[in-house]
Design an enzyme around this catalytic site. Structure first.
Site, PDB file in Angstrom:
ATOM      1  N   MET A 207       0.843  -1.197   0.000  1.00 29.23           N
ATOM      2  CA  MET A 207       0.000   0.000   0.000  1.00 29.23           C
ATOM      3  C   MET A 207       0.875   1.242   0.000  1.00 29.23           C
ATOM      4  SD  MET A 207      -2.849  -1.022   2.845  1.00 29.23           S
ATOM      5  CE  MET A 207      -1.597  -1.447   4.038  1.00 29.23           C
TER       6      MET A 207
ATOM      7  N   ILE B  16       1.706  -5.448   8.187  1.00 32.09           N
ATOM      8  CA  ILE B  16       3.131  -5.205   8.409  1.00 32.09           C
ATOM      9  C   ILE B  16       3.421  -3.710   8.343  1.00 32.09           C
ATOM     10  CG2 ILE B  16       5.469  -5.697   7.589  1.00 32.09           C
ATOM     11  CD1 ILE B  16       4.275  -8.233   6.261  1.00 32.09           C
TER      12      ILE B  16
ATOM     13  N   GLY C 255       0.047   3.628   5.203  1.00 29.10           N
ATOM     14  CA  GLY C 255       0.522   2.681   4.204  1.00 29.10           C
ATOM     15  C   GLY C 255       1.215   1.457   4.768  1.00 29.10           C
ATOM     16  N   SER C 256       1.953   0.740   3.958  1.00 32.08           N
ATOM     17  CA  SER C 256       2.766  -0.425   4.264  1.00 32.08           C
ATOM     18  C   SER C 256       2.310  -1.636   3.476  1.00 32.08           C
ATOM     19  CB  SER C 256       2.839  -0.740   5.742  1.00 32.08           C
ATOM     20  OG  SER C 256       3.971  -1.537   5.981  1.00 32.08           O
ATOM     21  N   ARG C 257       2.108  -2.810   4.149  1.00 34.42           N
ATOM     22  CA  ARG C 257       1.949  -4.048   3.401  1.00 34.42           C
ATOM     23  C   ARG C 257       1.115  -5.047   4.189  1.00 34.42           C
ATOM     24  NH1 ARG C 257       7.267  -7.572   1.585  1.00 34.42           N
ATOM     25  NH2 ARG C 257       6.434  -9.636   1.996  1.00 34.42           N
TER      26      ARG C 257
END
Length: 222
Positions: free
Chosen positions: A97, A155, A185-187
């Site tokens: 993301m 994550i 954001g991130s994953r």
């Protein structure tokens, strides 16, 4: 519509922006500096509103499909050894993301939460190979009627420094419902059974609670 996790930040930013605009209007005599500060403060407010938007998604629930838990881009599709819960091989599908994506996490399938754990950790960039095991993260397992146990991980990354997870062991959850939030954001990783059919490709953009990530393999296809 904005996510409840952003209410405090949105209100704080709104009051700060209003203060900056008023102070610039009455106390700064240089026209270009006054206008620049006012425009910059409004841009910051717009970005914060974008970060915390929570669009309504009409979900067509299907026990034969795993839906994307977040909006973003598929960056990993590979067979891995899952060491935390399953202790065996799974298919990993990872969705990255960016800051402009919707940051809401949604349940990828309906079922019962059988595992939910928070892990403190590092803040490596989300696409780093070791981020799934070393970064701050939450691991959630949903026991589904047809796929069995499926696992997803929120994550944290270099920007995302706070993960919100609503899943509690024993909860009965519905596909597409709000499961949490990753700020900025991130994953998210999905760990799925080896015998399911992955329906997305690398670099494909997916939409949370809309895009099918995996489906059951029918006996005719085996």
């Amino acid at each position: 519509m904005f996510h409840k996790e952003g209410q405090r930040i949105i209100l704080t930013t709104f009051f700060i922006v209003c203060a900056v605009i008023l102070i610039a209007q009455f106390y700064i005599d240089i026209p270009w500096l006054k206008l620049g500060l006012q425009i910059l403060s409004l841009v910051v407010l717009i970005l914060i509103l974008q970060f915390f938007r929570n669009p309504t998604r009409v979900v067509v629930r299907d026990f034969d499909e795993i839906l994307a838990p977040v909006d973003g881009k598929v960056v990993v599709i590979e067979e891995v050894e899952e060491k935390e819960f399953f202790q065996d091989k799974r298919i990993q599908v990872s969705i990255f993301m960016s800051p402009i994506n919707v940051h809401v996490t949604r349940y990828p399938a309906s079922g019962v939460i059988s595992y939910s754990k928070y892990h403190p950790g590092k803040y490596l960039v989300a696409w780093h190979p070791k981020s799934s095991e070393e970064n701050e993260r939450t691991t959630v397992v949903v026991r589904t009627p047809k796929f069995g146990d499926i696992l997803y991980r929120q994550i944290a990354g270099a920007m995302a420094r706070r993960i919100i997870n609503y899943a509690e062991i024993g909860d009965h959850v519905q596909q597409g419902e709000d499961a949490g939030f990753i700020k900025f954001g991130s994953r998210v990783d999905l760990l799925l059974p080896l015998d399911c059919a992955i329906t997305v490709k690398l670099n494909q953009k997916v939409v949370g609670a809309k895009t099918c990530i995996a489906a059951l393999v029918s006996k005719d296809e085996e």
